[in-house]
Design an enzyme around this catalytic site. Structure first.
Site, mmCIF file in Angstrom:
data_model
loop_
_atom_site.group_PDB
_atom_site.id
_atom_site.type_symbol
_atom_site.label_atom_id
_atom_site.label_comp_id
_atom_site.label_asym_id
_atom_site.label_seq_id
_atom_site.Cartn_x
_atom_site.Cartn_y
_atom_site.Cartn_z
ATOM 1 N N CYS A 97 0.793 -1.223 0.000
ATOM 2 C CA CYS A 97 0.000 0.000 0.000
ATOM 3 C C CYS A 97 0.834 1.287 0.000
ATOM 4 O O CYS A 97 1.414 1.624 -1.017
ATOM 5 C CB CYS A 97 -1.024 -0.021 1.127
ATOM 6 S SG CYS A 97 -2.391 1.116 0.801
ATOM 7 N N HIS A 197 -3.684 -5.494 1.986
ATOM 8 C CA HIS A 197 -3.201 -5.727 3.338
ATOM 9 C C HIS A 197 -4.348 -6.178 4.205
ATOM 10 O O HIS A 197 -5.293 -6.752 3.691
ATOM 11 C CB HIS A 197 -2.424 -4.550 3.933
ATOM 12 C CG HIS A 197 -2.975 -3.189 3.737
ATOM 13 N ND1 HIS A 197 -2.288 -2.066 4.118
ATOM 14 C CD2 HIS A 197 -4.118 -2.747 3.201
ATOM 15 C CE1 HIS A 197 -2.996 -1.005 3.804
ATOM 16 N NE2 HIS A 197 -4.101 -1.388 3.259
HETATM 17 N N1 GLN Z 1 -1.707 7.079 2.031
HETATM 18 C C1 GLN Z 1 -1.972 6.208 0.937
HETATM 19 C C2 GLN Z 1 -3.331 6.427 0.296
HETATM 20 O O1 GLN Z 1 -4.284 6.757 0.948
HETATM 21 C C3 GLN Z 1 -1.787 4.760 1.375
HETATM 22 C C4 GLN Z 1 -2.681 4.326 2.486
HETATM 23 C C5 GLN Z 1 -2.384 2.980 3.039
HETATM 24 O O2 GLN Z 1 -1.227 2.532 3.147
HETATM 25 N N2 GLN Z 1 -3.450 2.318 3.455
HETATM 26 O O3 GLN Z 1 -3.451 6.252 -0.878
#
Ligand code: GLN
Length: 242
Positions: A97, A197
């Protein structure tokens, strides 16, 4: 002492660790331990240099935009050359992610453009539209065989693969990279990024084993009694409607 040892380096373990990233690391540890494989976990935070030969698997977890803002510059400067060297030597680099979004050229959010580490040909753009949230299932290929991974995604960024990038898999259910092209994640040899995840590895023990085997340079690992893990995988697939 174990004959084999899986040496893992968690990048920014204090900043990039949302949605059960520590659970993913714990699962790797347990599955090594159950087979008599040693497990070493090191961490590298902001400013820490890394040795590409000291680890078999580099893990970069999820993070909120503000955590990514703190890590991106460091990743693209202090750790860049070592990670490129590690990837070139076949080490596993596994990013989830927010970590995945930093593997490519850049992550653009608002007026800001965070640099990526440039290991794969992709860009991520923070979209003003709704966050892409929900259960997800994707079809991948592991050791030339089809396999299905199930997980949970929650991202505002949309990721677009460049012409030289290949996805990790195809979306069976859920949003994937950008809710548009049907791709999920990225894979370049042993560099892997994914939006899945929540927690990915406990729900996909077969994928955890593939990561361990690949990082150790083994064809495959001895089987384990995985009734519980198989149930978790089935439940995750069912939650994604597959
Ligand atoms: N900050 C990133 C987004 O919102 C990744 C978020 C995350 O790792 N869940 O796209």
């Amino acid at each position: 002492m174990a004959d084999r040892v899986l040496r893992v380096c968690a990048l920014y373990p204090d900043l990039m660790n949302i949605y059960a990233d520590r659970g993913n690391l714990l699962l790797l540890e347990r599955r090594c331990e159950w087979r008599g494989i040693g497990f070493e976990l090191a961490g590298a935070g902001l400013g820490d240099e890394i040795d590409p030969d000291a680890h078999d698997l580099f893990y970069l977890g999820g993070g909120q935009d503000r955590d990514q803002q703190l890590c991106a510059q460091d990743l693209a400067t202090v750790k860049r050359d070592a990670l490129h060297a590690a990837a070139g030597r076949g080490r596993v680099i596994f990013a989830v992610c927010g970590g995945y979004q930093l593997l490519g050229h850049s992550y653009e959010l608002g007026g800001e453009r965070l640099p990526g580490v440039g290991l794969v040909d992709l860009e991520t753009v923070r979209h003003p539209g709704p966050r892409l949230i929900g259960n997800v299932a994707i079809e991948v290929e592991l050791n030339g065989e089809p396999a299905v991974l199930a997980g949970f995604e929650n991202h505002g960024g949309r990721t677009y693969l460049g012409p030289t990038a290949r996805p990790l898999g195809r979306v069976l259910s859920g949003h994937g990279n950008n809710n548009h092209d049907g791709f999920e994640g990225v894979r370049r040899d042993n560099v892997i990024g994914t939006y899945l995840h929540g927690p990915l590895l406990p729900k996909n023990a077969h994928f955890a084993d593939w990561l361990i085997a690949t990082a150790l340079g083994l064809e495959r690992l001895e089987g384990l009694p995985d009734a519980l893990e198989d149930d978790a995988h089935r439940e995750a697939l069912a939650a994604a409607g597959v």
